[in-house]
Design a protein around this motif. Structure first.
Motif, PDB file in Angstrom:
ATOM      1  N   VAL A 153     -35.422  13.469  21.469  1.00  0.00           N
ATOM      2  CA  VAL A 153     -34.685  12.009  21.575  1.00  0.00           C
ATOM      3  C   VAL A 153     -33.272  12.410  21.167  1.00  0.00           C
ATOM      4  O   VAL A 153     -32.507  11.418  21.832  1.00  0.00           O
ATOM      5  N   PHE A 154     -32.815  13.306  20.973  1.00  0.00           N
ATOM      6  CA  PHE A 154     -31.575  13.913  20.600  1.00  0.00           C
ATOM      7  C   PHE A 154     -31.178  15.086  21.775  1.00  0.00           C
ATOM      8  O   PHE A 154     -32.141  15.826  21.802  1.00  0.00           O
ATOM      9  N   SER A 155     -29.912  15.158  22.192  1.00  0.00           N
ATOM     10  CA  SER A 155     -29.586  16.443  22.837  1.00  0.00           C
ATOM     11  C   SER A 155     -29.682  17.505  21.871  1.00  0.00           C
ATOM     12  O   SER A 155     -29.185  17.475  20.574  1.00  0.00           O
ATOM     13  N   THR A 156     -29.948  18.827  22.525  1.00  0.00           N
ATOM     14  CA  THR A 156     -29.829  20.009  21.973  1.00  0.00           C
ATOM     15  C   THR A 156     -28.639  20.993  22.026  1.00  0.00           C
ATOM     16  O   THR A 156     -28.597  21.907  21.913  1.00  0.00           O
ATOM     17  N   ALA A 157     -27.595  20.177  22.950  1.00  0.00           N
ATOM     18  CA  ALA A 157     -26.545  21.008  23.484  1.00  0.00           C
ATOM     19  C   ALA A 157     -25.651  21.318  22.306  1.00  0.00           C
ATOM     20  O   ALA A 157     -25.023  22.373  22.291  1.00  0.00           O
ATOM     21  N   SER A 185     -13.939  -4.633   9.149  1.00  0.00           N
ATOM     22  CA  SER A 185     -14.595  -4.344   7.725  1.00  0.00           C
ATOM     23  C   SER A 185     -15.180  -3.104   7.816  1.00  0.00           C
ATOM     24  O   SER A 185     -15.355  -2.499   8.687  1.00  0.00           O
ATOM     25  N   PRO A 186     -15.706  -3.079   6.395  1.00  0.00           N
ATOM     26  CA  PRO A 186     -16.427  -1.744   6.369  1.00  0.00           C
ATOM     27  C   PRO A 186     -17.745  -1.522   7.077  1.00  0.00           C
ATOM     28  O   PRO A 186     -17.894  -0.579   7.382  1.00  0.00           O
ATOM     29  N   ARG A 187     -18.250  -2.663   7.490  1.00  0.00           N
ATOM     30  CA  ARG A 187     -19.496  -2.606   8.385  1.00  0.00           C
ATOM     31  C   ARG A 187     -19.242  -2.477   9.821  1.00  0.00           C
ATOM     32  O   ARG A 187     -19.776  -1.697  10.592  1.00  0.00           O
ATOM     33  N   GLU A 188     -18.026  -3.085  10.190  1.00  0.00           N
ATOM     34  CA  GLU A 188     -17.273  -2.686  11.407  1.00  0.00           C
ATOM     35  C   GLU A 188     -16.880  -1.315  11.695  1.00  0.00           C
ATOM     36  O   GLU A 188     -17.645  -0.592  12.919  1.00  0.00           O
ATOM     37  N   VAL A 189     -16.352  -0.788  10.882  1.00  0.00           N
ATOM     38  CA  VAL A 189     -16.213   0.794  11.001  1.00  0.00           C
ATOM     39  C   VAL A 189     -17.227   1.605  11.082  1.00  0.00           C
ATOM     40  O   VAL A 189     -17.491   2.661  11.907  1.00  0.00           O
ATOM     41  N   ALA A 190     -18.365   1.220   9.995  1.00  0.00           N
ATOM     42  CA  ALA A 190     -19.551   1.829   9.990  1.00  0.00           C
ATOM     43  C   ALA A 190     -20.257   1.926  11.311  1.00  0.00           C
ATOM     44  O   ALA A 190     -20.926   3.018  11.590  1.00  0.00           O
ATOM     45  N   ASP A 191     -20.255   0.856  11.981  1.00  0.00           N
ATOM     46  CA  ASP A 191     -21.081   0.622  13.103  1.00  0.00           C
ATOM     47  C   ASP A 191     -20.361   1.483  14.450  1.00  0.00           C
ATOM     48  O   ASP A 191     -21.092   1.890  14.942  1.00  0.00           O
ATOM     49  N   HIS A 192     -18.998   1.297  14.388  1.00  0.00           N
ATOM     50  CA  HIS A 192     -18.271   2.194  15.233  1.00  0.00           C
ATOM     51  C   HIS A 192     -18.625   3.872  15.206  1.00  0.00           C
ATOM     52  O   HIS A 192     -19.152   4.097  16.349  1.00  0.00           O
ATOM     53  N   LEU A 193     -18.566   4.296  14.068  1.00  0.00           N
ATOM     54  CA  LEU A 193     -18.597   5.676  13.739  1.00  0.00           C
ATOM     55  C   LEU A 193     -20.398   5.867  13.990  1.00  0.00           C
ATOM     56  O   LEU A 193     -20.543   6.980  14.511  1.00  0.00           O
ATOM     57  N   ALA A 194     -21.189   5.135  13.449  1.00  0.00           N
ATOM     58  CA  ALA A 194     -22.629   5.452  13.886  1.00  0.00           C
ATOM     59  C   ALA A 194     -23.125   5.378  15.354  1.00  0.00           C
ATOM     60  O   ALA A 194     -23.732   6.323  15.679  1.00  0.00           O
ATOM     61  N   ASP A 195     -22.356   4.505  15.871  1.00  0.00           N
ATOM     62  CA  ASP A 195     -22.461   4.418  17.522  1.00  0.00           C
ATOM     63  C   ASP A 195     -21.944   5.690  18.363  1.00  0.00           C
ATOM     64  O   ASP A 195     -22.467   6.139  19.210  1.00  0.00           O
ATOM     65  N   LEU A 196     -20.788   6.085  17.664  1.00  0.00           N
ATOM     66  CA  LEU A 196     -20.191   7.051  18.252  1.00  0.00           C
ATOM     67  C   LEU A 196     -21.188   8.690  18.236  1.00  0.00           C
ATOM     68  O   LEU A 196     -21.237   9.170  19.220  1.00  0.00           O
ATOM     69  N   LEU A 197     -21.730   8.617  16.868  1.00  0.00           N
ATOM     70  CA  LEU A 197     -22.678   9.697  16.839  1.00  0.00           C
ATOM     71  C   LEU A 197     -24.066   9.436  17.504  1.00  0.00           C
ATOM     72  O   LEU A 197     -24.346  10.345  18.200  1.00  0.00           O
ATOM     73  N   MET A 198     -24.367   8.335  17.710  1.00  0.00           N
ATOM     74  CA  MET A 198     -25.661   8.219  18.413  1.00  0.00           C
ATOM     75  C   MET A 198     -25.345   8.668  19.880  1.00  0.00           C
ATOM     76  O   MET A 198     -26.213   9.128  20.643  1.00  0.00           O
ATOM     77  N   ARG A 199     -24.178   8.206  20.455  1.00  0.00           N
ATOM     78  CA  ARG A 199     -23.920   8.403  21.811  1.00  0.00           C
ATOM     79  C   ARG A 199     -23.597   9.983  22.153  1.00  0.00           C
ATOM     80  O   ARG A 199     -24.034  10.580  23.024  1.00  0.00           O
ATOM     81  N   ALA A 200     -23.146  10.698  21.167  1.00  0.00           N
ATOM     82  CA  ALA A 200     -22.890  11.990  21.261  1.00  0.00           C
ATOM     83  C   ALA A 200     -24.152  12.768  21.342  1.00  0.00           C
ATOM     84  O   ALA A 200     -24.318  13.802  21.688  1.00  0.00           O
ATOM     85  N   LEU A 201     -25.306  12.113  20.843  1.00  0.00           N
ATOM     86  CA  LEU A 201     -26.552  12.854  20.700  1.00  0.00           C
ATOM     87  C   LEU A 201     -27.619  12.453  21.567  1.00  0.00           C
ATOM     88  O   LEU A 201     -28.564  13.122  21.955  1.00  0.00           O
ATOM     89  N   ARG A 202     -27.077  11.570  22.697  1.00  0.00           N
ATOM     90  CA  ARG A 202     -28.016  11.079  23.787  1.00  0.00           C
ATOM     91  C   ARG A 202     -28.365  12.355  24.600  1.00  0.00           C
ATOM     92  O   ARG A 202     -27.458  12.984  25.006  1.00  0.00           O
ATOM     93  N   PRO A 203     -29.665  12.532  24.872  1.00  0.00           N
ATOM     94  CA  PRO A 203     -29.999  13.576  25.985  1.00  0.00           C
ATOM     95  C   PRO A 203     -29.166  13.336  27.304  1.00  0.00           C
ATOM     96  O   PRO A 203     -28.895  12.285  27.697  1.00  0.00           O
TER      97      PRO A 203
END
Length: 203
Positions: A153-157, A185-203
Motif C-alpha cells: 500500500v506504500f511505495s518502496t521507491a 491552526s495546529p490541526r491544519e498544519v498537522a493535516d497538511h504535513l500528514a497528507d504530504l507524507l501520505m502522497r509521497a508514499l503512494r505506489p
C-alpha cells in the motif's frame, strides 16, 4: 440536581505539584532567556520553592533540561504506540501518527525550541539517553512505513529511513516558524504535513 453551595463554588483548583511548578518555571525561563542565562535561583524563585526542593526532585539544572524534552517524548511515544497498535488499516494508523506528532510538538513548542537550542549542553550520558529515546520513537514510526511497504500500500521507491527523516525534518523545523497567532491552526498544519507524507508514499 441540587445547586452547588457558595462554599463549594469557591473551592480553589488544586495547586500544581512542586515538580510541575519547577518544570513550568524552567520551561518558561529557558525559552525566554536560554538555558545558559537562566540560574537555579531564578528558577526556584519563579516556581516559589527552595533550592532544596529543586535538588530533591531533579538533582540539577541539567536534569530539568532533560526532563523538559523527555516528558514530551514520553507523551508522543505513548500516543504513537496507541496508534500503531490500533485495529485499523496501516494507512490510517500512519497518517494518524504523522499528524499527532505535529500537533503535540506545536502544543509543546517551547519544549521543542529549548531542546533543539540546548541539547548540546547535556552531558554525554544524558545526550546518549535522549538519542536512544528518540531512536525508539523513530523506529516505531518507521515500522509502520515498512509494514505498509510490505503490504504493497506504500511505495518502496524511497527507503523507510528516508521517509522518516523527511517527515521528522518538517516536525523539527516547526519551532523556527510556527506562530500561535498565524493563519494555520495546529490541526491544519498537522493535516497538511500528514497528507504530504501520505502522497509521497503512494505506489
Amino acid at each position: 440536581m441540587a445547586e452547588a453551595t457558595v462554599d463549594e463554588q469557591r473551592v480553589p483548583a488544586p495547586r500544581p505539584t512542586v515538580p510541575r511548578r519547577l518544570l513550568a518555571a524552567a520551561t518558561r525561563l529557558f525559552a525566554e532567556r536560554g538555558y545558559d542565562r537562566t540560574s537555579v535561583q531564578e528558577i526556584v524563585e519563579a516556581a516559589g520553592v527552595t533550592k532544596g526542593a529543586l535538588y530533591h526532585y531533579f538533582g540539577s539544572k541539567e536534569d530539568l533540561l532533560h526532563e523538559v524534552y523527555a516528558r514530551v517524548l514520553r507523551l508522543q511515544q505513548e500516543r504513537l504506540d496507541a496508534f500503531a497498535d490500533a485495529d485499523a488499516p496501516v494507512e490510517r494508523r500512519l497518517r494518524d501518527a504523522a499528524a499527532d506528532v505535529v500537533v503535540t510538538t506545536i502544543e509543546h513548542l517551547d519544549d521543542a525550541t529549548i531542546f533543539f537550542r540546548s541539547m548540546h549542553q547535556l552531558s554525554p550520558e544524558k545526550n546518549r539517553q535522549v538519542r536512544a529515546e528518540r531512536r525508539r520513537y523513530h523506529e516505531r514510526f518507521r515500522a509502520l512505513v515498512e509494514e505498509g511497504q510490505r503490504a504493497g500500500v506504500f511505495s518502496t521507491a524511497t527507503p523507510a529511513d528516508l521517509v522518516v527523516d523527511y517527515h521528522f525534518g518538517s516536525v523539527h523545523h516547526l519551532a523556527s516558524w510556527y506562530r500561535p497567532d498565524g493563519p494555520l491552526s495546529p490541526r491544519e498544519v498537522a493535516d497538511h504535513l500528514a497528507d504530504l507524507l501520505m502522497r509521497a508514499l503512494r505506489p
